[in-house]
Motif scaffolding. Structure first.
Motif, PDB file in Angstrom:
ATOM      1  N   ASP A   1      23.338  11.141   7.604  1.00  0.00           N
ATOM      2  CA  ASP A   1      22.479  11.418   9.221  1.00  0.00           C
ATOM      3  C   ASP A   1      21.647  12.094  10.005  1.00  0.00           C
ATOM      4  N   PHE A   2      22.313  12.773   9.483  1.00  0.00           N
ATOM      5  CA  PHE A   2      21.475  14.492   9.762  1.00  0.00           C
ATOM      6  C   PHE A   2      19.985  14.750   9.362  1.00  0.00           C
ATOM      7  N   LEU A   3      20.197  14.396   7.594  1.00  0.00           N
ATOM      8  CA  LEU A   3      18.960  14.685   7.040  1.00  0.00           C
ATOM      9  C   LEU A   3      17.837  13.388   7.625  1.00  0.00           C
ATOM     10  N   ALA A   4      18.356  12.162   8.071  1.00  0.00           N
ATOM     11  CA  ALA A   4      17.889  11.007   8.693  1.00  0.00           C
ATOM     12  C   ALA A   4      16.850  11.207   9.972  1.00  0.00           C
ATOM     13  N   ILE A   5      17.755  12.147  10.653  1.00  0.00           N
ATOM     14  CA  ILE A   5      17.273  12.611  11.581  1.00  0.00           C
ATOM     15  C   ILE A   5      16.598  13.611  11.338  1.00  0.00           C
ATOM     16  N   GLN A   6      16.360  14.992  11.054  1.00  0.00           N
ATOM     17  CA  GLN A   6      14.891  15.965  10.773  1.00  0.00           C
ATOM     18  C   GLN A   6      14.240  14.723   9.769  1.00  0.00           C
ATOM     19  N   ARG A   7      14.169  13.397   9.024  1.00  0.00           N
ATOM     20  CA  ARG A   7      12.915  13.199   8.545  1.00  0.00           C
ATOM     21  C   ARG A   7      12.177  12.010   9.839  1.00  0.00           C
ATOM     22  N   GLY A   8      12.919  11.973  10.561  1.00  0.00           N
ATOM     23  CA  GLY A   8      13.053  10.862  11.267  1.00  0.00           C
ATOM     24  C   GLY A   8      12.785   9.622  10.999  1.00  0.00           C
ATOM     25  N   THR A   9      13.939   9.474   9.892  1.00  0.00           N
ATOM     26  CA  THR A   9      14.064   7.856   9.548  1.00  0.00           C
ATOM     27  C   THR A   9      15.355   6.927  10.315  1.00  0.00           C
ATOM     28  N   ALA A  10      16.333   7.937  11.525  1.00  0.00           N
ATOM     29  CA  ALA A  10      17.915   7.437  11.437  1.00  0.00           C
ATOM     30  C   ALA A  10      17.271   5.899  11.829  1.00  0.00           C
ATOM     31  N   ARG A  11      18.445   5.542  11.907  1.00  0.00           N
ATOM     32  CA  ARG A  11      18.484   4.350  12.414  1.00  0.00           C
ATOM     33  C   ARG A  11      19.707   3.903  12.864  1.00  0.00           C
ATOM     34  N   GLY A  12      19.954   2.498  14.231  1.00  0.00           N
ATOM     35  CA  GLY A  12      21.385   2.174  14.610  1.00  0.00           C
ATOM     36  C   GLY A  12      21.653   3.335  15.769  1.00  0.00           C
ATOM     37  N   GLY A  13      20.059   4.106  16.187  1.00  0.00           N
ATOM     38  CA  GLY A  13      20.098   4.709  17.554  1.00  0.00           C
ATOM     39  C   GLY A  13      21.243   6.532  17.097  1.00  0.00           C
ATOM     40  N   VAL A  14      21.532   6.676  15.682  1.00  0.00           N
ATOM     41  CA  VAL A  14      21.804   7.666  15.977  1.00  0.00           C
ATOM     42  C   VAL A  14      21.907   9.071  16.523  1.00  0.00           C
ATOM     43  N   ASP A  15      20.415   9.262  16.126  1.00  0.00           N
ATOM     44  CA  ASP A  15      19.844  10.433  16.523  1.00  0.00           C
ATOM     45  C   ASP A  15      19.325  10.136  17.849  1.00  0.00           C
ATOM     46  N   PHE A  16      19.523   9.331  18.795  1.00  0.00           N
ATOM     47  CA  PHE A  16      19.842   9.250  20.280  1.00  0.00           C
ATOM     48  C   PHE A  16      20.866   9.985  19.928  1.00  0.00           C
ATOM     49  N   ILE A  17      22.260   9.141  19.783  1.00  0.00           N
ATOM     50  CA  ILE A  17      23.386   9.503  19.692  1.00  0.00           C
ATOM     51  C   ILE A  17      23.625  11.222  19.761  1.00  0.00           C
ATOM     52  N   VAL A  18      23.218  11.638  18.728  1.00  0.00           N
ATOM     53  CA  VAL A  18      23.492  13.533  18.080  1.00  0.00           C
ATOM     54  C   VAL A  18      22.614  13.842  19.540  1.00  0.00           C
ATOM     55  N   MET A  19      21.044  13.684  19.434  1.00  0.00           N
ATOM     56  CA  MET A  19      20.157  14.658  20.599  1.00  0.00           C
ATOM     57  C   MET A  19      20.179  14.101  21.829  1.00  0.00           C
ATOM     58  N   ASN A  20      20.474  13.572  22.295  1.00  0.00           N
ATOM     59  CA  ASN A  20      20.897  13.100  23.510  1.00  0.00           C
ATOM     60  C   ASN A  20      22.039  13.037  24.092  1.00  0.00           C
ATOM     61  N   ASN A  21      23.371  13.267  22.920  1.00  0.00           N
ATOM     62  CA  ASN A  21      24.278  12.898  23.651  1.00  0.00           C
ATOM     63  C   ASN A  21      24.897  13.710  23.182  1.00  0.00           C
ATOM     64  N   ARG A  22      26.104  14.152  21.302  1.00  0.00           N
ATOM     65  CA  ARG A  22      26.652  15.242  21.010  1.00  0.00           C
ATOM     66  C   ARG A  22      26.735  16.028  21.431  1.00  0.00           C
ATOM     67  N   LEU A  23      24.520  16.651  20.709  1.00  0.00           N
ATOM     68  CA  LEU A  23      24.759  18.557  20.141  1.00  0.00           C
ATOM     69  C   LEU A  23      24.899  18.612  22.129  1.00  0.00           C
TER      70      LEU A  23
END
Length: 323
Positions: free
Chosen positions: A33-55
């Motif tokens: 999922d981290f790699l997908a976020i870096q590539r901009g291909t993350a699905r299911g709101g994973v990028d939002f969960i990581v970048m706007n919440n958990r991180l």
């Protein structure tokens, strides 16, 4: 060399705890999922969960833990009493009382609330210092004055809450519990910039601590200007704790636990940097436990740190009776 090794080990522990705080939760985030976020291909709101919440939550917890750990160790070494901390002597409650008053009476939120909270904690600390600085036992007077002020501020908080609207009371109680859930990138940047000034200043001023621990007369004979040094340390310790409280609310017992834990690891010697790393590790571990240990129920991190602090206090009391 031992202290350096301990710092490196604790730094690795903090890094792992930060990673776990980001990965674990209601939805597991793996390395793919981290790699997908870096590539901009993350699905299911994973990028939002990581970048706007958990991180941002994890990084805010890391910085707040460092601030509370260093600030708590400053006060415990200055007062030559491991059972004291900004929680006990009213500094955290000073920020809490200012925040509650600002939220209930003026409806402040955001940066204005953060500034008001920071100012309240620092002013209470300076007031306690000014009241207690007369006499021979300055440390004991400061502790007793702080406990009295803390009791008064707790009464002020309860009174203000009884006069508040029910909706405001709910928000205020959530803030008083201590939480990382409202962390944002702008707030994280402001906290980081604040600590970038305060932490190095505290580490530099910490060279006076070992001499002041010998007593005022001994420190003065070794060239320390006791009163300016003590005032500087009080201001820096108060500002560090106030910065953490302003952004996260009062995280119970973190400033109390970090210093003794660092001294236990360092064979009884005070290390401000090690105390800061211990504080960061405590907050991050508590954040992970709060989000994973109770199923779908997510607890504020302050609830977990409070639960950890109570038995830790009992252990310290038992150890002190055996000495």
């Amino acid at each position: 060399m031992r202290t350096l090794r301990l710092n490196l080990i604790l730094l690795a522990v903090v890094a792992v705890a930060t990673l776990l705080a980001v990965m674990l939760g209601s939805r597991f985030v793996g390395f793919d999922d981290f790699l997908a976020i870096q590539r901009g291909t993350a699905r299911g709101g994973v990028d939002f969960i990581v970048m706007n919440n958990r991180l941002p939550n994890a990084l805010t917890g890391l910085l707040a833990g460092v601030a509370l750990g260093v600030g708590g160790a400053l006060f415990q070494s200055l007062l030559r009493n491991p059972l004291t901390s900004p929680d006990v002597i009213g500094i955290s409650l000073g920020g809490s009382a200012a925040a509650v008053f600002a939220m209930v009476v003026w409806g402040l939120q955001g940066l204005s609330l953060i500034g008001f909270t920071f100012l309240g904690a620092v002013l209470v600390a300076l007031g306690i210092h000014l009241v207690s600085k007369r006499g021979h036992d300055v440390g004991g007077a400061l502790i007793l004055t702080g406990i009295a002020v803390a009791a008064m501020l707790q009464a002020v908080i309860q009174f203000v809450l009884t006069r508040a609207d029910e909706r405001v009371v709910g928000d205020t109680f959530r803030w008083l519990t201590g939480s990382l859930n409202s962390s944002t990138w702008p707030h994280l940047a402001l906290l980081g910039a604040t600590l970038l000034v305060l932490v190095p200043a505290a580490l530099l001023a910490g060279r006076w601590l070992r001499l002041l621990e010998l007593g005022d007369e001994a420190a003065a004979s070794l060239g320390v200007r006791v009163e300016p040094a003590r005032l500087t340390l009080v201001v820096l310790g108060s500002a560090l704790c106030a910065a953490a409280v302003a952004f996260t609310g009062p995280l119970a017992f973190v400033s109390f636990m970090a210093g003794p834990l660092a001294r236990l690891l360092n064979r009884g010697r005070t290390s401000l940097l090690l105390s800061g790393l211990c504080g960061a590790a405590l907050v991050l571990v508590a954040e992970t436990v709060a989000h994973t240990a109770f199923g779908t129920v997510v607890l504020p991190v302050g609830v977990v740190t409070g639960a950890l602090g109570a038995p830790f206090l009992m252990i310290l009391l038992i150890r002190s009776r055996r000495v």
